[in-house]
Write a protein that holds these residues in place. Sequence first.
Motif, PDB file in Angstrom:
ATOM      1  N   LYS B  20       0.834  -1.206   0.000  1.00 23.49           N
ATOM      2  CA  LYS B  20       0.000   0.000   0.000  1.00 23.49           C
ATOM      3  C   LYS B  20       0.868   1.256   0.000  1.00 23.49           C
ATOM      4  N   SER B  21       0.221   2.391  -0.193  1.00 27.95           N
ATOM      5  CA  SER B  21       1.001   3.626  -0.168  1.00 27.95           C
ATOM      6  C   SER B  21       0.415   4.564   0.890  1.00 27.95           C
ATOM      7  N   SER B  22       1.143   4.747   1.958  1.00 32.33           N
ATOM      8  CA  SER B  22       0.704   5.667   3.012  1.00 32.33           C
ATOM      9  C   SER B  22       1.956   6.339   3.568  1.00 32.33           C
ATOM     10  N   LEU B  23       1.761   7.254   4.491  1.00 33.85           N
ATOM     11  CA  LEU B  23       2.916   7.948   5.092  1.00 33.85           C
ATOM     12  C   LEU B  23       3.901   6.944   5.698  1.00 33.85           C
ATOM     13  N   ILE B  24       3.354   5.988   6.417  1.00 33.93           N
ATOM     14  CA  ILE B  24       4.217   5.010   7.100  1.00 33.93           C
ATOM     15  C   ILE B  24       4.881   4.080   6.075  1.00 33.93           C
ATOM     16  N   HIS B  25       4.130   3.712   5.023  1.00 34.93           N
ATOM     17  CA  HIS B  25       4.711   2.833   4.001  1.00 34.93           C
ATOM     18  C   HIS B  25       5.907   3.495   3.320  1.00 34.93           C
ATOM     19  N   ARG B  26       5.819   4.819   3.185  1.00 35.66           N
ATOM     20  CA  ARG B  26       6.870   5.525   2.446  1.00 35.66           C
ATOM     21  C   ARG B  26       8.145   5.730   3.265  1.00 35.66           C
ATOM     22  N   ILE B  27       8.054   5.498   4.571  1.00 39.16           N
ATOM     23  CA  ILE B  27       9.253   5.660   5.413  1.00 39.16           C
ATOM     24  C   ILE B  27      10.211   4.503   5.142  1.00 39.16           C
ATOM     25  N   GLY B  28      11.498   4.781   5.173  1.00 38.26           N
ATOM     26  CA  GLY B  28      12.513   3.758   4.903  1.00 38.26           C
ATOM     27  C   GLY B  28      12.412   2.577   5.859  1.00 38.26           C
ATOM     28  N   ALA B  29      12.683   1.399   5.315  1.00 32.31           N
ATOM     29  CA  ALA B  29      12.577   0.175   6.126  1.00 32.31           C
ATOM     30  C   ALA B  29      13.532   0.214   7.320  1.00 32.31           C
ATOM     31  N   GLY B  30      14.709   0.825   7.139  1.00 37.93           N
ATOM     32  CA  GLY B  30      15.698   0.886   8.212  1.00 37.93           C
ATOM     33  C   GLY B  30      15.152   1.645   9.414  1.00 37.93           C
ATOM     34  N   SER B  31      14.529   2.794   9.146  1.00 37.62           N
ATOM     35  CA  SER B  31      13.981   3.604  10.239  1.00 37.62           C
ATOM     36  C   SER B  31      12.866   2.854  10.957  1.00 37.62           C
ATOM     37  N   LYS B  32      12.019   2.212  10.158  1.00 37.63           N
ATOM     38  CA  LYS B  32      10.897   1.487  10.782  1.00 37.63           C
ATOM     39  C   LYS B  32      11.399   0.323  11.634  1.00 37.63           C
ATOM     40  N   LEU B  33      12.406  -0.355  11.124  1.00 34.97           N
ATOM     41  CA  LEU B  33      12.963  -1.481  11.882  1.00 34.97           C
ATOM     42  C   LEU B  33      13.575  -0.981  13.187  1.00 34.97           C
ATOM     43  N   LEU B  34      14.299   0.128  13.106  1.00 36.67           N
ATOM     44  CA  LEU B  34      14.944   0.690  14.293  1.00 36.67           C
ATOM     45  C   LEU B  34      13.893   1.105  15.325  1.00 36.67           C
ATOM     46  N   VAL B  35      12.853   1.801  14.847  1.00 35.58           N
ATOM     47  CA  VAL B  35      11.802   2.263  15.764  1.00 35.58           C
ATOM     48  C   VAL B  35      11.133   1.060  16.431  1.00 35.58           C
ATOM     49  N   THR B  36      10.885   0.023  15.650  1.00 34.56           N
ATOM     50  CA  THR B  36      10.218  -1.162  16.212  1.00 34.56           C
ATOM     51  C   THR B  36      11.091  -1.801  17.302  1.00 34.56           C
ATOM     52  N   ILE B  37      12.376  -1.921  17.015  1.00 35.83           N
ATOM     53  CA  ILE B  37      13.279  -2.527  18.008  1.00 35.83           C
ATOM     54  C   ILE B  37      13.329  -1.652  19.264  1.00 35.83           C
ATOM     55  N   LEU B  38      13.466  -0.332  19.071  1.00 30.71           N
ATOM     56  CA  LEU B  38      13.506   0.592  20.217  1.00 30.71           C
ATOM     57  C   LEU B  38      12.218   0.486  21.033  1.00 30.71           C
ATOM     58  N   TYR B  39      11.121   0.412  20.307  1.00 34.69           N
ATOM     59  CA  TYR B  39       9.815   0.333  20.974  1.00 34.69           C
ATOM     60  C   TYR B  39       9.734  -0.931  21.840  1.00 34.69           C
ATOM     61  N   ILE B  40      10.118  -2.053  21.253  1.00 36.47           N
ATOM     62  CA  ILE B  40      10.023  -3.319  21.987  1.00 36.47           C
ATOM     63  C   ILE B  40      10.940  -3.282  23.222  1.00 36.47           C
ATOM     64  N   VAL B  41      12.146  -2.771  23.024  1.00 32.90           N
ATOM     65  CA  VAL B  41      13.090  -2.695  24.157  1.00 32.90           C
ATOM     66  C   VAL B  41      12.514  -1.801  25.259  1.00 32.90           C
ATOM     67  N   THR B  42      11.953  -0.659  24.853  1.00 31.61           N
ATOM     68  CA  THR B  42      11.397   0.266  25.844  1.00 31.61           C
ATOM     69  C   THR B  42      10.219  -0.375  26.578  1.00 31.61           C
TER      70      THR B  42
END
Lengths: 240, 266
Positions: B20-42
């Motif tokens: 799909k095409s949305s704001l979140i889809h357009r964000i780079g995979a690296g940033s999303k992966l990093l945010v997800t890892i940070l989120y889980i750790v937090t």
Amino acid sequence: MLQFEHVSFSYRDAPVLQDVSFFVDAGERVGLIGANGAGKSTLMKTALGLLTCDGTITVDGVVVQPKNLPTVRQALGYVLQDSDNQLFMPTVLEDMIFGPINYGVPRAQAEERADAVLQQLGISHLKHRHNHSLSGGEKRLAAIATILTMEPKAMLMDEPSTALDPKNRRRLIHTLNAMHVTKLIASHDLDLVLETCDRVILLSHGQVVADGKAKEILRDKALLEANDLELPFCLTEPPK
Amino acid sequence: MNQAERACQELQAMDELAAKSSLIHRIGAGSKLLVTILYIVTVVSFSKYDIFGLFVMVLYPVIGYQFALIPVRTCFYKLRVVMPLVCAVGLLNPFFDKQIILTIGGVGVSGGVISMLTLMMKGVFCLMASFLLIATTSIESICAVLRRIHCPKILTSLLLLTFRYVSVLLEEVSVMTQAYHLRAPGQKGIHISAWGSFLGQLLLRSMDRATALYESMELRGFHGEFYYAAGEKGARYSWLYALGWAALFALARLVNLPALLGTLFA
């Protein structure tokens, strides 16, 4: 373009190809015919280096051996019998640019190539479609498109008309005839071979038993029947 | 439609979501992966009694789903098998930890109940965040990022091919189950006597198909690298997204935001 010299291959102890030798010139359209188990698919796989055989196979002057496989595979496009195995990316476009990008073509250029091929095949509307949502005929054309985007010097096609309805089969024949690239088409569909190939190689039990003009071999009822084949449907006399 | 076919369609639907095409889809995979890892750790780092601090963490998945144009119910529906298991973690806590640590309207709440709820929330939040990542990022892009951070080629190839082969396996299960039921009318499931040959056939057939698929990839130049995955689009915007969320997670972890909000209105 494509040369087989004394090629032999066995699955365990069962010989599948026995001393096969022939040459396909650049731009030629060659049909590879033979009954089930004659060795057609195996022959194609040896040319692509998927199976290791005895003898020598040369593709555009390059000998097929492990160190040359990237060059060989860039020169030879292979359309598999089952399109579902050919289309593994989510969308048609992603599948089409997969090969070129792996061979170092920049993404923008690969997408341009994909657009041109889609237009050439008349399937631009499929560009962003998900592969799993395509019909059998669309999948076949998309599979051919994935190979054409790689701009191969020759194409090997394994049973390209399998599971196609008459309309899609006709469309495939037009597409094949419009493609100006060396073709080696393995098929049981002798009518398709007659319409798309100038030359035919007849394989039987892993050996080349005839190699000549398509119109001559495919009209030779005795030869075809001796090798478990039948005349193309369009050449049979209608029942009285 | 049999269960395998349904499962296969759900997998295909994941690919469609990721495309799909949305704001979140357009964000780079690296940033999303990093945010997800940070989120889980937090989320995992919150203490077992810090239920109010944890509440703030719901913001990330909720906002993420809104901007990704994916209904939150899709996540709960897709994860319907895993969610109960995650929620079951900590069910025994109330029996072991009976010390009252909170009183709500004169009713005492034990530490066991609080820690059970905290554990459930942690599990559900982490699942929601992981689902948000895979519903907005293609598996190829995730693998490409993993390769960029020097994750071994064998591991990323394994991840990609497992994802692709699961659908191959499901397709084969679906076809074989259909063929079986057409010749065994009225039978519920597959009879135990047929399981041996059924599984054997399934293994052979799916291996054949997996080999054909891999050969097809190899013939088009695949050697474990993901050059073909979509590149990082709008890198600055993507890293701003990651920095923004990282700051918010740090704030949520270091400052008790619900208590702070409470004092504002006191």
